[in-house]
Design a protein around this motif. Structure first.
Motif, PDB file in Angstrom:
ATOM      1  N   GLY A 107     -32.153 -56.535  22.092  1.00 17.52           N
ATOM      2  CA  GLY A 107     -32.964 -57.072  23.193  1.00 17.52           C
ATOM      3  C   GLY A 107     -32.346 -56.677  24.538  1.00 17.52           C
ATOM      4  O   GLY A 107     -33.072 -56.309  25.471  1.00 17.52           O
ATOM      5  N   GLY A 108     -31.023 -56.763  24.566  1.00 16.24           N
ATOM      6  CA  GLY A 108     -30.336 -56.394  25.801  1.00 16.24           C
ATOM      7  C   GLY A 108     -30.529 -54.922  26.118  1.00 16.24           C
ATOM      8  O   GLY A 108     -30.904 -54.551  27.257  1.00 16.24           O
ATOM      9  N   LEU A 130     -32.783 -52.743  24.995  1.00 17.58           N
ATOM     10  CA  LEU A 130     -34.177 -52.394  25.245  1.00 17.58           C
ATOM     11  C   LEU A 130     -34.642 -52.979  26.589  1.00 17.58           C
ATOM     12  O   LEU A 130     -35.311 -52.313  27.375  1.00 17.58           O
ATOM     13  N   GLY A 131     -34.253 -54.230  26.799  1.00 18.09           N
ATOM     14  CA  GLY A 131     -34.680 -54.932  28.022  1.00 18.09           C
ATOM     15  C   GLY A 131     -34.199 -54.206  29.285  1.00 18.09           C
ATOM     16  O   GLY A 131     -35.001 -53.915  30.183  1.00 18.09           O
ATOM     17  N   PHE A 132     -32.898 -53.908  29.326  1.00 13.13           N
ATOM     18  CA  PHE A 132     -32.386 -53.238  30.535  1.00 13.13           C
ATOM     19  C   PHE A 132     -32.979 -51.843  30.691  1.00 13.13           C
ATOM     20  O   PHE A 132     -33.294 -51.407  31.800  1.00 13.13           O
ATOM     21  N   GLU A 135     -35.891 -50.851  29.720  1.00 11.87           N
ATOM     22  CA  GLU A 135     -37.273 -50.971  30.201  1.00 11.87           C
ATOM     23  C   GLU A 135     -37.306 -51.363  31.679  1.00 11.87           C
ATOM     24  O   GLU A 135     -38.147 -50.879  32.435  1.00 11.87           O
ATOM     25  N   LEU A 136     -36.344 -52.243  32.061  1.00 12.29           N
ATOM     26  CA  LEU A 136     -36.271 -52.630  33.467  1.00 12.29           C
ATOM     27  C   LEU A 136     -35.991 -51.409  34.336  1.00 12.29           C
ATOM     28  O   LEU A 136     -36.577 -51.222  35.401  1.00 12.29           O
ATOM     29  N   TYR A 168     -39.092 -49.461  34.611  1.00 15.33           N
ATOM     30  CA  TYR A 168     -40.045 -50.057  35.562  1.00 15.33           C
ATOM     31  C   TYR A 168     -39.477 -50.042  36.984  1.00 15.33           C
ATOM     32  O   TYR A 168     -39.987 -50.720  37.859  1.00 15.33           O
ATOM     33  N   GLN A 184     -27.169 -61.684  29.167  1.00 17.28           N
ATOM     34  CA  GLN A 184     -27.873 -60.426  29.441  1.00 17.28           C
ATOM     35  C   GLN A 184     -29.373 -60.604  29.295  1.00 17.28           C
ATOM     36  O   GLN A 184     -30.151 -60.183  30.133  1.00 17.28           O
ATOM     37  N   LEU A 185     -29.760 -61.264  28.177  1.00 15.77           N
ATOM     38  CA  LEU A 185     -31.192 -61.480  27.968  1.00 15.77           C
ATOM     39  C   LEU A 185     -31.766 -62.364  29.067  1.00 15.77           C
ATOM     40  O   LEU A 185     -32.872 -62.144  29.556  1.00 15.77           O
ATOM     41  N   GLN A 227     -30.770 -62.556  32.046  1.00 16.75           N
ATOM     42  CA  GLN A 227     -30.934 -61.732  33.245  1.00 16.75           C
ATOM     43  C   GLN A 227     -32.168 -60.839  33.149  1.00 16.75           C
ATOM     44  O   GLN A 227     -32.933 -60.702  34.105  1.00 16.75           O
ATOM     45  N   ILE A 228     -32.373 -60.266  31.965  1.00 19.08           N
ATOM     46  CA  ILE A 228     -33.537 -59.387  31.762  1.00 19.08           C
ATOM     47  C   ILE A 228     -34.835 -60.167  31.962  1.00 19.08           C
ATOM     48  O   ILE A 228     -35.751 -59.717  32.655  1.00 19.08           O
ATOM     49  N   LEU A 286     -35.295 -60.905  35.647  1.00 21.30           N
ATOM     50  CA  LEU A 286     -35.721 -59.717  36.384  1.00 21.30           C
ATOM     51  C   LEU A 286     -37.173 -59.363  36.086  1.00 21.30           C
ATOM     52  O   LEU A 286     -37.901 -58.877  36.932  1.00 21.30           O
ATOM     53  N   THR A 287     -37.594 -59.611  34.841  1.00 24.58           N
ATOM     54  CA  THR A 287     -38.965 -59.294  34.441  1.00 24.58           C
ATOM     55  C   THR A 287     -39.964 -60.226  35.127  1.00 24.58           C
ATOM     56  O   THR A 287     -41.043 -59.811  35.545  1.00 24.58           O
ATOM     57  N   SER A 347     -40.270 -56.974  24.157  1.00 28.71           N
ATOM     58  CA  SER A 347     -40.646 -55.855  25.024  1.00 28.71           C
ATOM     59  C   SER A 347     -40.932 -56.413  26.422  1.00 28.71           C
ATOM     60  O   SER A 347     -41.692 -57.370  26.595  1.00 28.71           O
ATOM     61  N   ILE A 348     -40.280 -55.834  27.408  1.00 28.29           N
ATOM     62  CA  ILE A 348     -40.397 -56.312  28.785  1.00 28.29           C
ATOM     63  C   ILE A 348     -41.837 -56.228  29.281  1.00 28.29           C
ATOM     64  O   ILE A 348     -42.379 -57.172  29.860  1.00 28.29           O
ATOM     65  N   GLY A 349     -42.450 -55.095  28.980  1.00 31.99           N
ATOM     66  CA  GLY A 349     -43.839 -54.882  29.398  1.00 31.99           C
ATOM     67  C   GLY A 349     -44.750 -55.952  28.809  1.00 31.99           C
ATOM     68  O   GLY A 349     -45.590 -56.536  29.501  1.00 31.99           O
TER      69      GLY A 349
END
Lengths: 625, 117
Positions: free
Chosen positions: A411-412, A414-416, A418-419, A422, B14-15, B17-18, B21-22, B105-107
């Motif tokens: 998750g970390g 993939l998340g970063f 993707e950030l 974007y 970390q999550l 933070q993600i 940010l999202t 998935s961030i999106g």
């Protein structure tokens, strides 16, 4: 008193006076005493007459005595005759008694025949020679075999060892079934030898029902005349011998049978024993002693079967066999441990039959097999099965934990990434964008692999539960289409879906899992197809089945690989390239999921032409509908 | 116009933070890493959205979800459950508005959050 010559018979006597005095014995007249005088004119005086009468009485007395003697002689002769016949019948009785006695004795056949022969020779009233033999019919060779003999010449013993029916007097007796008598060496004596002495014969057939069991051959002095008495006696003897022989034959058969069974029982590898109705041993075979470690059967006989069973099993055993005893169940099987002489446990698998006398149970007989090794193997097997199950469970748990633990850091990543993509941290240059793309691709690949591993772990541990409900197959196909078409577009492959009109509007099943399965197959198809098309079709395969077909124009799968592609962690050699790498679990999971849902998966493929995977699913309703 | 409040309850920094940010463009975000702290905070505020992890120190995500659903004051609060555990996800999918399986998935998260406003 005037006496005259009136009778011519006295004329010659020149008698002038005659006196005739009857000789009387009691009332009977034995004769007449006649006294005469030759002197004329001279009569008998009274005293002379008196003397004459006295004399006549004396004569009467003498004569009467003589009669008595004669009758006495006659009587003696009669008595002797009677005694003779008494002796005859006594001896006959004696011989029969002896023969009867033989039947109670434990003799071999030849011993018995020998005694019979001696008994016949012991008869005093029959003046036969002390010579003869007994032949018995041999069914195997169809001959009369000389079994025992007395005083036969050695030459004859050899020549007469086996005779055919009709051969010699003996064979004739057997064939005619009648006593053959000879008073001399006649033409019927077919077997002869040099120096053979004159003799006669009684050859007596031993008959039983329609069979000739044998012949008793007796020698007679030359010129001996046969008597009715002999013949009658010999018939009686032959009848008695026939009964004895038959009895002996049956007895021999019984003994042979018993010996055979005994041998089976005693040489058996199994424990065989009998108990009385209380369960006390009355017979144990040698194997029992060996297996149980006893030296002598006396150590076991009389003991109760429960004493040999493992103490903690006695209660169970007793209940089990009590029930058999009460219900008179003819045969049971039970497994239990016994304790041998050395104190070690031995497992037995035991069949027990009840022994009945009429309706009453009088005992048990048992055949027990040492199944210790089998039990140990079973225990080891069950232990290793438990261990394997435990290991499998542990593995599944670990896999599920690992995949779970992997998701969070993924998750970390993939998340970063993707950030970054974007532009959450500012705009990226081209190289940075490409790098982020790579990170995202790898992370997605890792994610799908983790998902596969988790699925596999769940299926293997049996913890995967289906979430069944009614769904619209058209909607399912649309979802598949929307997830796959983009991927296919990227590879310039045509992706098509079709649905048969006869498919029901509603189907029952786990739609998420079905989708997973179809996307798995379709994803593979797209992955391994460089050009051409991938088609997914839903069809009505049969009234109660529907099918999902995934067809591609890809590389195809060689025959040799068809089986292994459904095994976990297998991929066809050399098929992994950078574009199509996978966890190797996809098809294994697909197959397992399909089967879990009650369906089947099959594959048709031609190398270079393409493949067709067909899933057949039953059309079912929700339980209770 | 003030942005709606989104509570991000996630113990992995970390999550957290993600997610922050999202969502920060659409929401006023507040991140909490402890379950019991989240419960305390929920007594004080009515967030528009709660992004909820399940395995948390203090109190579990399931407990927090039950708390939200039991409190009438919070009946407008939307909950997006983010978990790495499929079993837990399946158990709680009826109570949560949306369940997302990690890695999220961030999106997708942003799309969903946007729709929930």
């Amino acid at each position: 008193m005037e006496w005259e010559h009136r009778d011519r018979k006295y004329a010659d006597l020149l008698a002038y006076a005659i006196i005739e005095i009857p000789i009387m014995a009691g009332e009977r007249c034995l004769g007449v005493l006649t006294l005469s005088r030759s002197k004329p004119d001279y009569t008998f005086t009274a005293a002379q007459t008196e003397t004459g009468i006295l004399f006549a009485r004396l004569v009467a007395l003498v004569l009467d005595n003589a009669n008595l003697y004669e009758s006495a002689v006659k009587e003696i002769a009669e008595r002797e005759r009677a005694q003779d016949s008494l002796q005859y019948s006594n001896q006959q009785q004696q011989v029969i008694n002896s023969l009867l006695k033989i039947s109670f004795e434990d003799n071999s056949m030849d011993e018995m025949l020998s005694i019979i022969l001696d008994e016949i020779f012991s008869i005093e009233w029959m003046t036969i020679s002390q010579k003869g033999g007994v032949f018995l019919f041999n069914e195997q060779t169809n001959t009369l075999d000389l079994r025992v003999h007395r005083n036969l010449a050695p030459a004859l013993e050899i020549k007469c060892a086996k005779l055919n029916f009709g051969q010699c007097l003996c064979g004739r007796a057997a064939l005619s079934r009648e006593i053959q008598f000879a008073d001399c060496l006649d033409e019927r004596h077919e077997i002869r030898y040099e120096g053979m002495e004159e003799h006669g014969h009684y050859n007596v057939p031993i008959l039983q029902g329609g069979k000739t069991l044998g012949v008793i051959v007796l020698y007679l002095p030359h010129g001996y005349q046969k008597t009715e008495k002999d013949i009658a006696f010999l018939h009686t003897v032959a009848d008695a011998v026939a009964v004895l022989l038959r009895r002996k034959q049956v007895e021999t058969l019984l003994l042979e049978n018993e010996a055979r069974f005994r041998q089976i029982v005693e040489s058996a590898n199994d424990v065989i024993y009998r108990t009385d109705m209380l369960g006390n041993f009355i017979y144990v075979n040698p194997t029992s002693l060996i297996i149980m470690g006893y030296k002598n059967e006396s150590e076991v006989l009389g003991k109760n079967y429960l004493e040999l069973a493992a103490p903690e099993w006695r209660h169970k055993l007793k209940r089990f066999y009590n029930r058999q005893f009460l219900t008179k169940q003819s045969n049971t099987y039970f497994e239990f441990p016994a304790i041998n002489a050395g104190g070690e446990a031995i497992w037995f698998g035991q069949s027990v039959q009840i022994i009945k006398d009429g309706d009453a149970v009088v005992g048990f007989q048992a055949v027990a097999r040492d199944i210790t090794q089998l039990k140990q193997a079973q225990e080891a097997l069950s232990l290793s099965r438990d261990q394997a199950l435990e290991a499998s469970r542990a593995k599944s748990q670990m896999l599920s934990r690992v995949s779970h633990e992997l998701r969070t850091p993924l998750g970390g990543v993939l998340g970063f990434a993707e950030l970054l993509q974007y532009n959450a941290f500012g705009a990226l240059n081209k190289k940075q964008e490409e790098a982020v793309d790579h990170i995202i691709k790898s992370a997605n690949y890792l994610t799908s692999m983790v998902n596969d591993l988790l699925d596999e772990a769940q299926i293997e541990s049996g913890s995967l539960l289906l979430d069944n409900s009614y769904f619209d197959p058209a909607e399912l196909l649309e979802n598949v289409n929307s997830s796959m078409s983009m991927l296919a577009d990227k590879k310039n492959i045509i992706f098509k879906t079709e649905i048969s009109s006869d498919l029901p509007d509603e189907l029952y099943g786990d739609v998420k899992r079905l989708q997973q399965v179809i996307i798995n197959l379709a994803g593979n198809a797209v992955k391994f197809t460089r050009e051409g098309e991938v088609r997914v079709a839903f069809k009505r395969a049969a009234p109660t089945f529907w099918s999902i077909e995934v067809r591609d124009t890809g590389a195809g799968i060689p025959d040799s690989e068809r089986q292994i592609i459904f095994e976990p962690f297998r991929q066809i050699n050399n098929s992994i390239t950078r574009e199509n790498r996978g966890s190797g679990l996809g098809l294994a999971i697909t197959k397992q999921l399909v089967e879990l849902m009650g369906g089947q998966i099959s594959l048709e493929s031609k190398v270079g032409k393409g493949s067709l995977f067909t899933i057949t699913m039953p059309i079912t309703n929700a339980p209770g509908e | 116009m003030t942005k709606p409040l989104a509570l991000i309850v996630e113990d992995d920094p970390q999550l957290s933070q993600i997610f922050t940010l999202t969502l920060c463009e659409l929401f006023e975000t507040e991140s909490i890493t402890d379950g019991s702290l989240a419960l305390t905070r929920l007594l004080e505020v009515v967030p528009h959205l709660v992004v909820l992890d399940i395995n948390l120190p203090g109190a579990s995500g399931a407990q927090i979800l039950h708390f939200i659903r039991a409190d009438a004051r919070l009946n407008t609060t939307r909950v997006i459950l983010a978990t790495a555990n499929i079993r837990q996800a399946e158990d709680l999918q009826d109570e949560a508005d949306i369940v997302l399986l990690k890695p999220v998935s961030i999106g997708q998260l942003r799309d969903l959050a946007e729709r929930l406003i």
